[in-house]
Scaffold this motif. Structure first.
Motif, PDB file in Angstrom:
ATOM      1  N   LYS A   1       0.735  -1.030   0.004  1.00 17.28           N
ATOM      2  CA  LYS A   1      -0.031   0.279  -0.203  1.00 17.28           C
ATOM      3  C   LYS A   1       1.482   1.093  -0.411  1.00 17.28           C
ATOM      4  CE  LYS A   1      -4.559  -1.651   0.836  1.00 17.28           C
ATOM      5  NZ  LYS A   1      -5.264  -2.653   1.628  1.00 17.28           N
ATOM      6  N   CYS A   2       1.281   1.417   0.809  1.00 17.85           N
ATOM      7  CA  CYS A   2       2.770   2.413   0.657  1.00 17.85           C
ATOM      8  C   CYS A   2       3.430   2.466  -0.549  1.00 17.85           C
ATOM      9  CB  CYS A   2       3.426   2.686   2.213  1.00 17.85           C
ATOM     10  SG  CYS A   2       4.670   0.636   2.338  1.00 17.85           S
ATOM     11  N   ARG A   3       3.470   1.181  -0.945  1.00 18.10           N
ATOM     12  CA  ARG A   3       4.652   1.685  -2.447  1.00 18.10           C
ATOM     13  C   ARG A   3       3.981   2.512  -3.053  1.00 18.10           C
ATOM     14  NH1 ARG A   3       7.766  -3.333  -4.240  1.00 18.10           N
ATOM     15  NH2 ARG A   3       8.591  -3.290  -1.774  1.00 18.10           N
ATOM     16  N   ASP A   4       3.106   1.946  -3.393  1.00 18.04           N
ATOM     17  CA  ASP A   4       1.327   1.998  -4.800  1.00 18.04           C
ATOM     18  C   ASP A   4       1.161   3.594  -4.471  1.00 18.04           C
ATOM     19  OD1 ASP A   4       1.816  -0.707  -5.304  1.00 18.04           O
ATOM     20  OD2 ASP A   4      -0.222  -0.759  -4.486  1.00 18.04           O
ATOM     21  N   ILE A   5       1.379   4.178  -3.233  1.00 20.40           N
ATOM     22  CA  ILE A   5       0.376   5.263  -3.120  1.00 20.40           C
ATOM     23  C   ILE A   5       1.886   6.507  -3.054  1.00 20.40           C
ATOM     24  CG2 ILE A   5       0.314   6.003  -0.923  1.00 20.40           C
ATOM     25  CD1 ILE A   5      -2.763   6.159  -1.685  1.00 20.40           C
ATOM     26  N   CYS A   6       2.852   6.164  -2.677  1.00 20.61           N
ATOM     27  CA  CYS A   6       4.141   7.288  -2.687  1.00 20.61           C
ATOM     28  C   CYS A   6       4.416   8.237  -4.244  1.00 20.61           C
ATOM     29  CB  CYS A   6       5.316   6.923  -2.362  1.00 20.61           C
ATOM     30  SG  CYS A   6       6.445   7.879  -1.875  1.00 20.61           S
ATOM     31  N   PRO A   7       3.963   9.243  -3.956  1.00 17.79           N
ATOM     32  CA  PRO A   7       3.950   9.805  -5.389  1.00 17.79           C
ATOM     33  C   PRO A   7       5.713   9.401  -6.152  1.00 17.79           C
ATOM     34  CG  PRO A   7       3.533  11.050  -4.215  1.00 17.79           C
ATOM     35  CD  PRO A   7       3.517  10.319  -3.036  1.00 17.79           C
ATOM     36  N   ASN A   8       6.525   9.138  -5.031  1.00 14.96           N
ATOM     37  CA  ASN A   8       8.128   9.345  -5.108  1.00 14.96           C
ATOM     38  C   ASN A   8       8.624   8.429  -4.996  1.00 14.96           C
ATOM     39  OD1 ASN A   8       7.755  12.953  -5.188  1.00 14.96           O
ATOM     40  ND2 ASN A   8       7.671  13.210  -3.472  1.00 14.96           N
ATOM     41  N   LYS A   9       8.387   7.134  -5.066  1.00 21.43           N
ATOM     42  CA  LYS A   9       8.718   6.305  -5.279  1.00 21.43           C
ATOM     43  C   LYS A   9      10.000   6.141  -3.818  1.00 21.43           C
ATOM     44  CE  LYS A   9       8.392   4.916  -9.930  1.00 21.43           C
ATOM     45  NZ  LYS A   9       7.199   6.170  -9.911  1.00 21.43           N
ATOM     46  N   VAL A  10       9.649   6.811  -2.767  1.00 23.34           N
ATOM     47  CA  VAL A  10      10.287   6.513  -1.285  1.00 23.34           C
ATOM     48  C   VAL A  10      10.253   5.173  -1.045  1.00 23.34           C
ATOM     49  CG1 VAL A  10      11.066   6.834   0.877  1.00 23.34           C
ATOM     50  CG2 VAL A  10       9.986   8.618  -0.712  1.00 23.34           C
ATOM     51  N   TYR A  11       9.804   4.024  -0.985  1.00 26.23           N
ATOM     52  CA  TYR A  11       9.279   3.091   0.030  1.00 26.23           C
ATOM     53  C   TYR A  11       9.792   1.827  -1.194  1.00 26.23           C
ATOM     54  CZ  TYR A  11       7.527   5.292   3.115  1.00 26.23           C
ATOM     55  OH  TYR A  11       6.205   6.081   4.807  1.00 26.23           O
ATOM     56  N   ASN A  12       9.962   2.174  -2.525  1.00 21.84           N
ATOM     57  CA  ASN A  12      11.049   1.019  -3.460  1.00 21.84           C
ATOM     58  C   ASN A  12      12.394   0.914  -3.179  1.00 21.84           C
ATOM     59  OD1 ASN A  12       8.669   2.354  -4.879  1.00 21.84           O
ATOM     60  ND2 ASN A  12       9.504   1.879  -7.028  1.00 21.84           N
ATOM     61  N   SER A  13      13.035   1.669  -2.464  1.00 23.25           N
ATOM     62  CA  SER A  13      14.047   0.781  -1.863  1.00 23.25           C
ATOM     63  C   SER A  13      14.031   0.579  -0.511  1.00 23.25           C
ATOM     64  CB  SER A  13      15.211   1.824  -2.563  1.00 23.25           C
ATOM     65  OG  SER A  13      14.984   2.991  -1.365  1.00 23.25           O
ATOM     66  N   PRO A  14      14.919  -0.706  -1.010  1.00 25.32           N
ATOM     67  CA  PRO A  14      15.007  -1.384   0.530  1.00 25.32           C
ATOM     68  C   PRO A  14      14.572  -0.704   1.742  1.00 25.32           C
ATOM     69  CG  PRO A  14      16.442  -2.706  -0.587  1.00 25.32           C
ATOM     70  CD  PRO A  14      15.773  -1.501  -1.519  1.00 25.32           C
ATOM     71  N   GLY A  15      15.260   0.776   1.967  1.00 27.74           N
ATOM     72  CA  GLY A  15      15.813   1.227   3.168  1.00 27.74           C
ATOM     73  C   GLY A  15      15.194   2.541   3.490  1.00 27.74           C
ATOM     74  N   CYS A  16      14.099   2.067   1.868  1.00 27.20           N
ATOM     75  CA  CYS A  16      13.639   4.274   2.166  1.00 27.20           C
ATOM     76  C   CYS A  16      14.373   4.695   1.601  1.00 27.20           C
ATOM     77  CB  CYS A  16      12.245   4.252   3.362  1.00 27.20           C
ATOM     78  SG  CYS A  16      11.615   2.678   4.649  1.00 27.20           S
ATOM     79  N   ALA A  17      14.071   5.577   1.017  1.00 28.08           N
ATOM     80  CA  ALA A  17      14.847   6.648   0.447  1.00 28.08           C
ATOM     81  C   ALA A  17      14.294   8.258   1.023  1.00 28.08           C
ATOM     82  CB  ALA A  17      15.611   6.517  -1.104  1.00 28.08           C
ATOM     83  N   TRP A  18      13.870   8.084   1.474  1.00 29.86           N
ATOM     84  CA  TRP A  18      13.693   9.279   2.684  1.00 29.86           C
ATOM     85  C   TRP A  18      14.410  10.837   1.852  1.00 29.86           C
ATOM     86  CZ3 TRP A  18       9.432   7.540   4.804  1.00 29.86           C
ATOM     87  CH2 TRP A  18       9.908   6.814   5.145  1.00 29.86           C
ATOM     88  N   VAL A  19      15.628  10.922   1.148  1.00 20.29           N
ATOM     89  CA  VAL A  19      15.406  11.895   0.426  1.00 20.29           C
ATOM     90  C   VAL A  19      14.568  12.289  -0.631  1.00 20.29           C
ATOM     91  CG1 VAL A  19      17.884  13.077  -0.896  1.00 20.29           C
ATOM     92  CG2 VAL A  19      18.003  11.078   0.872  1.00 20.29           C
ATOM     93  N   LEU A  20      13.978  11.644  -1.111  1.00 22.14           N
ATOM     94  CA  LEU A  20      13.297  11.637  -1.998  1.00 22.14           C
ATOM     95  C   LEU A  20      11.511  11.959  -1.661  1.00 22.14           C
ATOM     96  CD1 LEU A  20      13.440   8.538  -4.021  1.00 22.14           C
ATOM     97  CD2 LEU A  20      14.512  10.874  -4.477  1.00 22.14           C
ATOM     98  N   CYS A  21      11.378  11.792  -0.210  1.00 26.04           N
ATOM     99  CA  CYS A  21      10.357  12.027   0.572  1.00 26.04           C
ATOM    100  C   CYS A  21      10.051  13.819   0.820  1.00 26.04           C
ATOM    101  CB  CYS A  21      10.059  11.668   1.952  1.00 26.04           C
ATOM    102  SG  CYS A  21       8.664  12.124   2.969  1.00 26.04           S
ATOM    103  N   GLU A  22       8.571  13.699   0.150  1.00 28.19           N
ATOM    104  CA  GLU A  22       8.010  15.225   0.182  1.00 28.19           C
ATOM    105  C   GLU A  22       7.036  15.696   1.298  1.00 28.19           C
ATOM    106  OE1 GLU A  22       5.999  16.191  -3.051  1.00 28.19           O
ATOM    107  OE2 GLU A  22       7.420  16.600  -4.278  1.00 28.19           O
ATOM    108  N   ASP A  23       7.220  14.492   2.209  1.00 30.32           N
ATOM    109  CA  ASP A  23       5.853  15.024   3.164  1.00 30.32           C
ATOM    110  C   ASP A  23       5.533  15.335   3.361  1.00 30.32           C
ATOM    111  OD1 ASP A  23       5.778  14.866   5.997  1.00 30.32           O
ATOM    112  OD2 ASP A  23       6.486  16.136   6.203  1.00 30.32           O
ATOM    113  N   CYS A  24       4.366  14.569   2.445  1.00 27.98           N
ATOM    114  CA  CYS A  24       2.677  14.151   2.065  1.00 27.98           C
ATOM    115  C   CYS A  24       2.260  13.798   2.629  1.00 27.98           C
ATOM    116  CB  CYS A  24       2.729  14.171   0.349  1.00 27.98           C
ATOM    117  SG  CYS A  24       2.942  12.170  -0.016  1.00 27.98           S
TER     118      CYS A  24
END
Lengths: 327, 197
Positions: free
Chosen positions: A36-59
């Protein structure tokens, strides 16, 4: 250098949601994979194993999308919410950042507003939602999300209370109350102060920040009850059908400990299943993992005591011993 | 590819060395006997015979324990066909214990050792792998094997008479056929452990 990294680290943590991995559905079972989190994230934060928080827009979209509410909102999101909850305002306006309006709370999308938040505000103020731009926006992938959220809030508060306290027709005032910048300024202090006051202490110990909005809502309702102005609320509860054998698998898998199985003092064959609606986030894990498929339907129950649980009486039938090789 | 085992019942003398070595190698808590030896008497006097059958997890081809696990904590490894338990996920519901026809699964109810609450040094080190409230079973000593290596089960290593042969099932098939080996297979679960009469 290490100091710099530390500062960057703490700053990063402030600006993105955090995942309580022990509550994640994928850590609890291996029968299916929840994305669910991977599908909804517009910036694909959850696609990498450790979660790429650099891409996070805090939406905040993932926080609402997570079925077990294992994702805790960032402290800036929390700060805005708790700050607004602390102030004594007659009307709380929520708008999305695509609309040009000024509002008390600007959200990235209405799909990122949990129903608990709306219910929280509605307890002592009128909530005005400026959903005008939703008709022209395609940001949140599922259009039903807003109507789902509103339907759950309406069910929880009761339709008449909901229509009184949640409005869509109010024009959002030009400049009112705190701006986002002010809220951010006093954020940390307010967050610490209000969080300490609002959260029931027992819930703070383990996986403290999962189901955060729910804990705030329940804490607030409990406080209202102590003050003598209890509001009847409606929780959802699963229906345990006749197939249930009270094997207590559901109570063991439940992420938030909403289900408990208790025995009867007099009769050994009778057991009681207690479901605490205020802890249940309707993730459906019990429904999926029940070996006898005893949970099929969900129903609602209204209580004035928020933390009241529903009890189901189960008569257990002794299972026949399975056949074994030798001995 | 799947690992398998042959147990030569002609050689086996029922000395329990496999059970003892399994305990020693894996430091299993009380009540857990991953490898055990069963005895039964067949026939009527005067034609009586005692059969000795060493038992362990059969690493079935179609395990009955896997589908019953509500959380999917137990699964069959695709690379070597060994059925393993993810202890971090196991909720201790014991559905698999009931389902296993060979009685090869054991429930670790508490963290007590052989001498009560106070654990000996060996127990302290070994019991880390057996958290209370989880189920345990034989894994062909996979937990004692480092990544990429071929497992070497303690029971095979230490069998006094060399009655146990461990290896890849395909390679063992010729020996099984020539000596008409059989599986303990009353439930059609395709066990990977063969017995030579």
């Amino acid at each position: 250098m290490s100091l710099l990294l530390n500062v960057a680290d703490s700053w990063m943590e402030e600006s993105h949601p955090q995942v309580a991995f022990e509550c994640c559905l994928n850590a609890k079972q291996r029968k299916f994979v929840c994305t669910k989190c991977r599908d909804i994230c517009p910036n694909k934060v959850y696609n990498s194993p450790g979660c790429a928080w650099v891409l996070c827009e805090d939406c905040n979209l993932c926080v609402v999308a997570c079925p077990t509410q294992a994702i805790c909102p960032s402290s800036s999101t929390l700060g805005n919410f708790l700050h607004l909850l602390g102030t004594d305002k007659g009307i709380v306006t929520i708008a999305c950042d695509r609309a040009d309006a000024t509002a008390d709370l600007i959200v990235s999308c209405f799909g990122a507003v949990p129903w608990e938040m709306v219910a929280c505000f509605a307890l002592d103020a009128v909530v005005a939602l400026d959903t005008g731009s939703c008709s022209i926006c395609d940001r949140c992938s599922e259009k039903d999300q807003l109507s789902d959220m509103l339907a759950r809030a309406a069910r929880f508060l009761g339709t008449s209370y909901f229509t009184e306290h949640v409005r869509f027709d109010l024009a959002v005032p030009e400049v009112t109350g705190v701006s986002r910048r002010d809220a951010l300024g006093s954020l940390l202090n307010m967050f610490r102060k209000t969080a300490a006051g609002l959260l029931p202490n027992a819930d703070l110990q383990k996986s403290a920040y999962s189901a955060f909005y729910r804990k705030v809502l329940v804490g607030r309702l409990q406080k209202m009850r102590e003050e003598g102005s209890a509001l009847p609320v409606t929780w959802e509860t699963p229906v345990f059908s006749e197939a249930c054998t009270a094997c207590s698998i559901c109570s063991k898998v439940c992420v938030h400990g909403a289900i408990q199985v208790a025995g009867d003092a007099e009769d050994e064959t009778v057991r009681y299943i207690l479901h605490a609606g205020h802890r249940c986030v309707h993730c459906g894990l019990c429904e999926t993992l029940c070996p006898t498929g005893a949970i099929k339907a969900w129903t609602t129950y209204s209580v004035s005591d928020v933390a009241a649980a529903v009890s189901t009486r189960i008569i257990c039938v002794q299972e026949p011993e399975a056949r074994k090789v030798h001995v | 590819m799947a690992y398998g085992m042959i147990i030569d019942l002609k050689k086996c003398v029922g000395c329990h060395a496999c059970s003892v070595q399994c305990k020693a190698a894996n430091a299993t808590p009380p009540g857990v006997t991953r490898s055990r030896v069963e005895r039964r008497t067949i026939g009527t006097y005067p034609n009586v015979k005692t059969e000795i059958i060493p038992m362990l997890c059969m690493q079935c081809g179609e395990p009955s324990c896997v589908p019953v696990c509500p959380v999917g904590a137990t699964y069959k490894r695709e690379e070597d066909g060994i059925v393993v338990i993810d202890k971090s996920m196991c909720i201790g519901c014991q559905q698999c214990v009931k389902a296993c026809p060979y009685g090869a699964r054991y429930f670790v109810a508490n963290s007590e050792g052989y001498f009560g609450d106070v654990l000996a040094e060996w127990e302290k080190k070994g019991y880390v792998a057996y958290p209370a409230g989880t189920v345990d079973k034989c894994d062909f000593c996979l937990s004692k094997t480092s990544q990429g290596e071929i497992p070497s089960p303690a029971c095979v290593r230490e069998c006094l008479v060399g009655a146990r042969i461990f290896g890849q099932l395909d390679e063992l098939q010729s020996m099984i056929k020539s000596r008409s080996g059989y599986q303990l297979e009353p439930f059609r679960r395709k066990p990977s452990v063969y017995y030579l009469p």
